[in-house]
Write a protein that holds these residues in place. Structure first.
Motif, PDB file in Angstrom:
ATOM      1  N   ASN A   1     -77.703  85.717 -26.113  1.00  0.00           N
ATOM      2  CA  ASN A   1     -76.979  84.837 -27.026  1.00  0.00           C
ATOM      3  C   ASN A   1     -77.868  83.652 -27.387  1.00  0.00           C
ATOM      4  O   ASN A   1     -78.673  83.200 -26.589  1.00  0.00           O
ATOM      5  N   ARG A   2     -77.717  83.146 -28.629  1.00  0.00           N
ATOM      6  CA  ARG A   2     -78.511  82.005 -29.065  1.00  0.00           C
ATOM      7  C   ARG A   2     -78.303  80.799 -28.158  1.00  0.00           C
ATOM      8  O   ARG A   2     -79.251  80.051 -27.885  1.00  0.00           O
ATOM      9  N   ASP A   3     -77.068  80.633 -27.663  1.00  0.00           N
ATOM     10  CA  ASP A   3     -76.803  79.503 -26.770  1.00  0.00           C
ATOM     11  C   ASP A   3     -77.600  79.635 -25.473  1.00  0.00           C
ATOM     12  O   ASP A   3     -78.093  78.639 -24.942  1.00  0.00           O
ATOM     13  N   VAL A   4     -77.695  80.865 -24.941  1.00  0.00           N
ATOM     14  CA  VAL A   4     -78.485  81.089 -23.721  1.00  0.00           C
ATOM     15  C   VAL A   4     -79.950  80.746 -23.971  1.00  0.00           C
ATOM     16  O   VAL A   4     -80.622  80.118 -23.147  1.00  0.00           O
ATOM     17  N   MET A   5     -80.439  81.156 -25.133  1.00  0.00           N
ATOM     18  CA  MET A   5     -81.819  80.864 -25.484  1.00  0.00           C
ATOM     19  C   MET A   5     -82.045  79.366 -25.614  1.00  0.00           C
ATOM     20  O   MET A   5     -83.019  78.823 -25.074  1.00  0.00           O
ATOM     21  N   ASP A   6     -81.170  78.690 -26.330  1.00  0.00           N
ATOM     22  CA  ASP A   6     -81.352  77.256 -26.542  1.00  0.00           C
ATOM     23  C   ASP A   6     -81.243  76.472 -25.248  1.00  0.00           C
ATOM     24  O   ASP A   6     -81.885  75.422 -25.088  1.00  0.00           O
ATOM     25  N   LEU A   7     -80.467  76.983 -24.294  1.00  0.00           N
ATOM     26  CA  LEU A   7     -80.289  76.281 -23.036  1.00  0.00           C
ATOM     27  C   LEU A   7     -81.500  76.461 -22.107  1.00  0.00           C
ATOM     28  O   LEU A   7     -81.962  75.499 -21.491  1.00  0.00           O
ATOM     29  N   GLY A   8     -82.024  77.675 -22.020  1.00  0.00           N
ATOM     30  CA  GLY A   8     -83.105  77.939 -21.054  1.00  0.00           C
ATOM     31  C   GLY A   8     -84.506  77.817 -21.618  1.00  0.00           C
ATOM     32  O   GLY A   8     -85.425  77.392 -20.927  1.00  0.00           O
ATOM     33  N   ALA A   9     -84.689  78.209 -22.891  1.00  0.00           N
ATOM     34  CA  ALA A   9     -86.032  78.185 -23.488  1.00  0.00           C
ATOM     35  C   ALA A   9     -85.897  77.894 -24.973  1.00  0.00           C
ATOM     36  O   ALA A   9     -86.075  78.782 -25.814  1.00  0.00           O
ATOM     37  N   PRO A  10     -85.615  76.658 -25.337  1.00  0.00           N
ATOM     38  CA  PRO A  10     -85.357  76.341 -26.747  1.00  0.00           C
ATOM     39  C   PRO A  10     -86.599  76.492 -27.621  1.00  0.00           C
ATOM     40  O   PRO A  10     -86.470  76.782 -28.809  1.00  0.00           O
ATOM     41  N   ASN A  11     -87.766  76.301 -27.077  1.00  0.00           N
ATOM     42  CA  ASN A  11     -88.997  76.358 -27.882  1.00  0.00           C
ATOM     43  C   ASN A  11     -89.825  77.610 -27.565  1.00  0.00           C
ATOM     44  O   ASN A  11     -91.057  77.580 -27.595  1.00  0.00           O
ATOM     45  N   LEU A  12     -89.132  78.690 -27.285  1.00  0.00           N
ATOM     46  CA  LEU A  12     -89.819  79.921 -26.886  1.00  0.00           C
ATOM     47  C   LEU A  12     -90.626  80.482 -28.056  1.00  0.00           C
ATOM     48  O   LEU A  12     -90.137  80.592 -29.178  1.00  0.00           O
ATOM     49  N   THR A  13     -91.900  80.845 -27.756  1.00  0.00           N
ATOM     50  CA  THR A  13     -92.785  81.430 -28.765  1.00  0.00           C
ATOM     51  C   THR A  13     -93.441  82.682 -28.200  1.00  0.00           C
ATOM     52  O   THR A  13     -93.390  82.962 -26.995  1.00  0.00           O
ATOM     53  N   ASP A  14     -94.080  83.420 -29.094  1.00  0.00           N
ATOM     54  CA  ASP A  14     -94.782  84.632 -28.667  1.00  0.00           C
ATOM     55  C   ASP A  14     -95.886  84.286 -27.668  1.00  0.00           C
ATOM     56  O   ASP A  14     -96.608  83.307 -27.850  1.00  0.00           O
TER      57      ASP A  14
END
Length: 408
Positions: A67-80
């Motif tokens: 979920n986008r919320d899970v992403m924003d909470l744990g790794a908001p600036n995640l990149t390749d």
């Protein structure tokens, strides 16, 4: 869903197989997964984020949905290329026959945690003997051919090739370009390493890359790459980053170069230096040879200056004089002995002549002998009319004995 075993007479339908696969996969439950992000896909208008998670050491990947919320909470600036840990449950989508992970928590691995993992891996590899100094092989003085594993058109490739050929213009390279960062870096480097190690014309392999962040250089601290380098038959040189960068590959490689430029200097001798060293060695050899010849000449001169060599006939002449003197002495001794022997012989002859009956006969005496040769000493020894033999100094006479008034 049927529980009967499948057979050629009673095969399972595809839906049954898919359901059973889903059940087996579901038994795994929630798990923590470590990987490297190969791709992040955020679809507009939806809350679902799709990640492609790759194994850093192998060419394997899995799809992760969250979920986008899970992403924003744990790794908001995640990149390749980022390293993450996800808490997920495996799911099998029967409609597409695909496997993915459903994540409810994502944690981006920080630099501190990465360094801690690398330190733990370093201790493990050291305990197994991968860093042992005694197993490191000596590089050849002048390789026939050098294998180079590096990024395509990179500064590291240019530095190695340019500096190596500047030092030895005819040096030969076999270059394999690979990804030097990101999820595909380790599999490509390991494959290139295997190709070069199988090439019998390659005498040394160089793995080179320019500088970068800790995350960029992570592939060169990967366990799979370290073990692949350890298993190589060909000596391996690590030339990663700047002098301060020390990936685990540096400890496993047979030689660590601080930079790609340093690697070129370490694996290829400098032709001008070698020519200069050969010239110096030739000069030393000439000096040594001339010194040896001079010493031997002096030695020969000293030997030739000795009287026995300089005037060899002196010994012969002195010996000849001695021989002449000895011969004269021997001749004198021999003549003296002969003279003395002659004198003694004359004396003996005189004595013999004095004692000889012939000398008595010379004085007018005669010897009367009977026919049997017996000497007549008295008249009684002769019978009347017996033939006698009278021996004189100048010959012999015969006579007949006659009786005289006084006897025979």
């Amino acid at each position: 869903m049927t529980d009967e075993a499948s057979s050629s007479e009673k095969p399972w339908p595809v839906r049954v197989v898919s359901q059973k696969i889903g059940q087996w996969i579901g038994r795994l439950g929630w798990i923590w997964v470590d990987g490297q992000v190969a791709q992040v896909t955020r679809r507009p208008g939806t809350n679902t984020v799709f990640l492609t998670l790759r194994d850093p050491s192998a060419d394997l990947s899995l799809t992760v949905t969250t979920n986008r919320d899970v992403m924003d909470l744990g790794a908001p600036n995640l990149t390749d290329g980022a390293r993450i840990v996800v808490h997920a449950r495996p799911e099998f989508y029967a409609a597409r026959g695909s496997l993915s992970l459903r994540a409810d928590e994502i944690r981006q691995v920080g630099v501190g945690e990465l360094l801690a993992r690398l330190e733990q891996l370093k201790k493990l590899l050291a305990a197994e003997g991968l860093f042992a100094r005694e197993r490191k092989r000596r590089l050849p003085f002048l390789p026939r051919r050098i294998g180079l594993v590096t990024g395509r058109a990179s500064a590291a490739e240019r530095d190695v090739l340019t500096n190596a050929r500047r030092r030895w213009p005819t040096i030969d390279f076999r270059v394999i370009n690979v990804a030097v960062q990101g999820p595909s870096a380790v599999p490509q480097i390991v494959d290139a390493l295997a190709v070069l190690d199988r090439d019998d014309t390659i005498d040394v392999i160089v793995i080179a890359r320019g500088g970068g962040s800790i995350e960029d250089l992570l592939p060169f601290s990967d366990e799979a790459l370290c073990r692949a380098v350890f298993a190589c038959r060909t000596p391996v040189v690590s030339a990663i980053g700047h002098e301060t960068d020390v990936p685990l590959l540096d400890f496993v490689a047979d030689l660590r170069a601080s930079t790609p430029t340093d690697a070129a200097k370490r694996i290829v001798p400098d032709l001008s230096d070698e020519v200069r060293l050969i010239g110096q060695a030739k000069q030393r050899l000439d000096r040594s040879l001339r010194g040896l010849l001079d010493r031997e000449q002096h030695r020969l001169d000293a030997l030739r200056s000795r009287p026995s060599i300089a005037r060899p006939l002196t010994i012969v002449d002195s010996r000849a004089t001695e021989v002449t003197a000895l011969r004269a002495r021997a001749t004198r001794n021999l003549l003296h002995r002969l003279d003395r022997a002659g004198t003694e012989l004359e004396h003996t002859l005189a004595r013999l002549r004095t004692l000889s009956p012939a000398a008595t006969l010379q004085r007018g005496y005669a010897i009367v002998q009977r026919a049997d040769g017996a000497v007549v000493r008295a008249p009684a020894d002769v019978a009347p009319d017996e033939q006698l033999r009278i021996r004189l100094a100048e010959g012999e006479l015969t006579a007949t004995a006659a009786r005289s008034p006084g006897g025979v």
